[in-house]
Scaffold this motif. Structure first.
Motif, PDB file in Angstrom:
ATOM      1  N   ASP A  96       0.814  -1.219   0.000  1.00  0.00           N
ATOM      2  CA  ASP A  96       0.000   0.000   0.000  1.00  0.00           C
ATOM      3  C   ASP A  96       0.850   1.274   0.000  1.00  0.00           C
ATOM      4  O   ASP A  96       0.312   2.380   0.079  1.00  0.00           O
ATOM      5  CB  ASP A  96      -0.905  -0.003   1.239  1.00  0.00           C
ATOM      6  CG  ASP A  96      -2.050   0.999   1.127  1.00  0.00           C
ATOM      7  OD1 ASP A  96      -2.647   1.098   0.040  1.00  0.00           O
ATOM      8  OD2 ASP A  96      -2.327   1.689   2.128  1.00  0.00           O
ATOM      9  N   GLN A 145      -0.205   5.229  -0.238  1.00  0.00           N
ATOM     10  CA  GLN A 145       0.013   6.120   0.910  1.00  0.00           C
ATOM     11  C   GLN A 145       0.798   7.366   0.511  1.00  0.00           C
ATOM     12  O   GLN A 145       0.447   8.480   0.906  1.00  0.00           O
ATOM     13  CB  GLN A 145       0.772   5.374   2.013  1.00  0.00           C
ATOM     14  CG  GLN A 145      -0.009   4.282   2.711  1.00  0.00           C
ATOM     15  CD  GLN A 145       0.823   3.616   3.787  1.00  0.00           C
ATOM     16  OE1 GLN A 145       1.477   4.271   4.590  1.00  0.00           O
ATOM     17  NE2 GLN A 145       0.828   2.305   3.787  1.00  0.00           N
ATOM     18  N   CYS A 161      -1.141  10.898   0.984  1.00  0.00           N
ATOM     19  CA  CYS A 161      -0.978  11.323   2.382  1.00  0.00           C
ATOM     20  C   CYS A 161      -1.127  12.834   2.582  1.00  0.00           C
ATOM     21  O   CYS A 161      -1.443  13.280   3.689  1.00  0.00           O
ATOM     22  CB  CYS A 161       0.360  10.837   2.940  1.00  0.00           C
ATOM     23  SG  CYS A 161       1.824  11.560   2.170  1.00  0.00           S
TER      24      CYS A 161
END
Length: 210
Positions: free
Chosen positions: A35, A39, A43
């Motif tokens: 992932d 991310q 983010c």
């Protein structure tokens, strides 16, 4: 919405180098990186002052599905296969979709480069940053997520291997990773935030236009 004028003007000029990879690209990325790519791409999306964006090289758009209802602006891709998937994945957004080399007069609060500058030759990065500087509103930000140099022997080896594979499969011109900080600083951007993944091999950065 896909701008057909852009499509027909560029169709004969832009070879779809991701045609064979497009159906499997996200699954391969998840298999190799888990992932982390998602991310790194997402983010800082909450930091965008308003979701008025230009996304350049966003692939199939999967990373932006969760916030698509908040997005307006433009989505640019060189691969028609990827762009078609992005249109489907982001059908609830207010984005317009464009096939071909980036060229826009749109004013936005954020420009997003999601794992794309590592495929772009230095001279084209220079031109691209010059162009997007004019697209950013006052106080706008540039969101960069990508692979970075000098992350250790294993990660440097993996970088070299990936570059060789993509040079074969997609005819990318780069033989190494760009010096992102040098280019962005030269074009008047200041680094304001950074998150690192995989010991700094993968990073997400926020740059603000001075």
């Amino acid at each position: 919405m896909l701008y057909l004028g852009d499509y027909y003007r560029t169709f004969s000029k832009v070879k779809d180098r991701y045609r064979l990879l497009a159906p499997f690209y996200t699954k391969i990325s998840q298999l190799v990186f888990g992932d982390v790519i998602h991310q790194a791409t997402t983010c800082y999306l909450s930091k965008i002052p308003k979701k008025s964006v230009i996304i350049i090289g966003g692939g199939d758009g999967n990373h932006f599905r969760e916030i698509q209802n908040e997005l307006e602006g433009e989505y640019w891709e060189l691969s028609s296969s990827m762009l078609k998937r992005a249109q489907k994945n982001l059908s609830e957004s207010q984005l317009t979709f464009h096939l071909g080399e980036f060229k826009s007069q749109e004013k936005v609060s954020c420009v997003i480069f999601p794992f794309v500058l590592d495929t772009v030759p230095d001279d084209e990065i220079e031109q691209l940053l010059m162009d997007v500087s004019h697209n950013l509103e006052k106080g706008g930000i540039l969101l960069l997520s990508d692979f970075f140099r000098k992350a250790g022997f294993f990660h440097d080896f993996m970088t070299g291997l990936m570059i060789r594979i993509f040079r074969v499969l997609t005819a990318h011109k780069r033989k190494d990773l760009p010096d992102y900080s040098k280019f962005l600083s030269q074009h008047g951007f200041e680094l304001t935030a950074e998150k690192q993944f995989k010991k700094g091999w993968i990073r997400s950065q926020l740059w603000e236009k001075n």
